[in-house]
Design an enzyme around this catalytic site. Structure first.
Site, PDB file in Angstrom:
ATOM      1  N   ARG A  51      17.678  11.589   5.363  1.00  0.00           N
ATOM      2  CA  ARG A  51      16.994  11.445   4.063  1.00  0.00           C
ATOM      3  C   ARG A  51      17.699  10.372   3.220  1.00  0.00           C
ATOM      4  O   ARG A  51      17.074   9.692   2.420  1.00  0.00           O
ATOM      5  CB  ARG A  51      16.969  12.807   3.333  1.00  0.00           C
ATOM      6  N   TYR A 103      -4.686   0.518 -10.371  1.00  0.00           N
ATOM      7  CA  TYR A 103      -5.230   1.407  -9.342  1.00  0.00           C
ATOM      8  C   TYR A 103      -5.456   2.785  -9.975  1.00  0.00           C
ATOM      9  O   TYR A 103      -4.581   3.290 -10.700  1.00  0.00           O
ATOM     10  CB  TYR A 103      -4.251   1.461  -8.162  1.00  0.00           C
ATOM     11  N   ASP A 175       3.473  -4.459 -10.171  1.00  0.00           N
ATOM     12  CA  ASP A 175       2.865  -4.035  -8.908  1.00  0.00           C
ATOM     13  C   ASP A 175       2.315  -5.288  -8.242  1.00  0.00           C
ATOM     14  O   ASP A 175       1.327  -5.870  -8.696  1.00  0.00           O
ATOM     15  CB  ASP A 175       1.765  -3.006  -9.198  1.00  0.00           C
ATOM     16  N   LYS A 200      -0.742  -2.039   2.223  1.00  0.00           N
ATOM     17  CA  LYS A 200      -1.725  -3.120   2.136  1.00  0.00           C
ATOM     18  C   LYS A 200      -1.251  -4.378   2.881  1.00  0.00           C
ATOM     19  O   LYS A 200      -1.014  -4.320   4.063  1.00  0.00           O
ATOM     20  CB  LYS A 200      -2.042  -3.395   0.669  1.00  0.00           C
TER      21      LYS A 200
HETATM   22  O1  P1T Z   1      -2.114   4.334  -1.311  1.00  0.00           O
HETATM   23  P1  P1T Z   1      -0.666   4.154  -1.666  1.00  0.00           P
HETATM   24  O2  P1T Z   1       0.143   3.508  -0.592  1.00  0.00           O
HETATM   25  O3  P1T Z   1      -0.043   5.396  -2.184  1.00  0.00           O
HETATM   26  O4  P1T Z   1      -0.622   3.054  -2.861  1.00  0.00           O
HETATM   27  C1  P1T Z   1      -1.129   3.267  -4.150  1.00  0.00           C
HETATM   28  C2  P1T Z   1      -1.499   1.940  -4.775  1.00  0.00           C
HETATM   29  C3  P1T Z   1      -0.624   1.345  -5.684  1.00  0.00           C
HETATM   30  N1  P1T Z   1      -0.891   0.144  -6.252  1.00  0.00           N
HETATM   31  C4  P1T Z   1      -2.011  -0.526  -5.952  1.00  0.00           C
HETATM   32  C5  P1T Z   1      -2.285  -1.841  -6.592  1.00  0.00           C
HETATM   33  C6  P1T Z   1      -2.919   0.003  -5.034  1.00  0.00           C
HETATM   34  O5  P1T Z   1      -4.023  -0.711  -4.740  1.00  0.00           O
HETATM   35  C7  P1T Z   1      -2.664   1.275  -4.434  1.00  0.00           C
HETATM   36  C8  P1T Z   1      -3.624   1.903  -3.460  1.00  0.00           C
HETATM   37  N2  P1T Z   1      -4.882   1.337  -3.479  1.00  0.00           N
HETATM   38  C9  P1T Z   1      -5.950   1.709  -2.701  1.00  0.00           C
HETATM   39  C10 P1T Z   1      -5.912   2.711  -1.806  1.00  0.00           C
HETATM   40  C11 P1T Z   1      -7.157   0.904  -2.897  1.00  0.00           C
HETATM   41  O6  P1T Z   1      -8.085   0.947  -2.072  1.00  0.00           O
HETATM   42  O7  P1T Z   1      -7.189   0.182  -3.915  1.00  0.00           O
END
Ligand code: P1T
Length: 383
Positions: A51, A103, A175, A200
């Protein structure tokens, strides 16, 4: 003479990724272990328990730290886990200013989870830096922005907002999910923390979730290392490996995403079924000049207004090559309906304020042959 810093594509392949010591394997192995044998009480070989540290995750963190130009990186199990970890720097009574368009899940965790612990949030249109200055209070500790925003593609001037924050002793987190460090370097523009949903573009292959925080101070590093250890929402060795593998091709993928994104945006801007295109690379985008200055490309995230839910649904059903799906940043073209997917949680009123209509579709342009992407979009739009 100072050693010349290696280029981005070279660092993406080599930083944190020395050949493995035992065999010389050129790829970092997946260290599937929960614990490490210790030589004596109080004497270990740099690792105690998985961890806290894992060599596969360590390699990934070193790689991402190098690409964003930070001082340390901390990988978490998802983007949401990373954002939540970042907010554990806050204490009851602290105030956070956030881009009004982020988001949907980010706003959801702020308003529906973290607000219960006495944190307060103010959402402003950060594409106008003066809105950030006006929103700061004596108790403001953090400004969190997305640029470009998801899904309206508004751009915030990172340097201007960083200056406003630093004049008041406030930290700025960015972000950087939509552009990746290949197309935008927030730390060089004054950001204190960069975060990503690594799910992404950094991963790039739609086969793993992840999140990361990249820091600029030893205090942040201590804090995030401590949060990894205490709360345990860390990235697994296998997902760390997938991400390292994805990052090796980040530069070539992003170059092609950028080329394809521009071509698709130009095509959409000229299509009679499309009422409006939101893409920072188009001259009519309100922050086009800023995007040109601040980014080294426009990327491949595009939103389009089709006029109604019915039109959006018809378009989605006719797609043959592109997938109707949440998420973005994969090699394949992904198309999402923000009103019912990524931004369902912020409610109809919240969406109306931001211009997220039922007819809005968001396209993450992949790296297939661009002629095939355009021809699929054309047949789906033309019906
Ligand atoms: O899905 P996750 O890895 O937990 O990430 C969250 C997140 C944070 N910041 C941005 C700019 C994001 O686009 C996302 C997740 N977004 C999607 C799942 C989407 O389809 O926009």
């Amino acid at each position: 003479m100072a050693e010349k810093k290696l280029g981005f594509a070279t660092r993406a392949i080599h930083d944190g990724q020395e050949p493995e010591k035992l065999t010389g394997a050129v790829n970092v192995p997946i260290f599937l272990t929960s614990t490490y044998q210790q030589e004596a009480i109080g004497k270990n070989r740099g690792h105690e328990y998985a961890r806290l540290t894992n060599p596969t995750r360590d390699a990934l963190e070193e790689s991402l730290c190098s690409l964003e130009g930070g001082t340390s990186a901390h990988a978490f199990a998802s983007g949401m886990a990373a954002i939540t970890a970042m907010l554990t720097m806050m204490k009851t009574g602290d105030h956070i200013v956030c881009s009004d368009n982020v988001y949907g899940g980010t706003q959801r965790v702020f308003d529906k989870v973290l607000a219960n612990y006495g944190l307060t949030f103010t959402y402003v249109d950060t594409s106008k830096a003066e809105n950030v200055a006006a929103a700061l209070r004596p108790e403001t500790k953090l400004v969190h922005i997305e640029t470009p925003t998801n899904p309206m593609m508004a751009i915030t001037d990172i340097r201007a907002v960083a200056d406003i924050c630093h004049a008041k002793g406030v930290e700025l987190s960015v972000d950087n999910t939509f552009l990746s460090p290949y197309l935008q370097q927030p730390i060089a523009l004054g950001a204190d923390i960069v975060m990503h949903s690594t799910t992404k573009f950094l991963n790039g292959h739609s086969d793993g979730l992840g999140g990361v925080l990249i820091c600029t101070t030893p205090e942040q590093a201590d804090r995030f290392r401590f949060v990894q250890k205490c709360t345990g929402g860390i990235l697994s060795p296998f997902e760390s490996y997938l991400l390292l593998r994805g990052v090796k091709t980040l530069a070539v993928r992003m170059r092609q995403h950028d080329v394809n994104g521009r071509a698709v945006a130009d095509f959409l801007a000229g299509h009679r079924a499309v009422k409006k295109v939101f893409y920072p690379g188009l001259k009519d985008h309100p922050q086009h000049e800023l995007a040109k200055r601040q980014q080294s490309g426009f990327g491949s995230m595009i939103s389009i207004e089709l006029g109604s839910l019915e039109q959006a649904n018809e378009f989605a059903k006719r797609l043959r090559l592109a997938f109707l799906a949440e998420s973005l940043g994969g090699v394949e073209t992904l198309i999402c309906h923000p009103a019912t997917m990524t931004h369902a949680a912020i409610g109809a009123e919240g969406r109306a304020r931001l211009g997220i209509t039922d007819g809005l579709m968001r396209i993450s342009v992949g790296i297939e042959d661009v002629a095939d992407i355009i021809s699929d979009l054309d047949q789906a739009l033309s019906g």
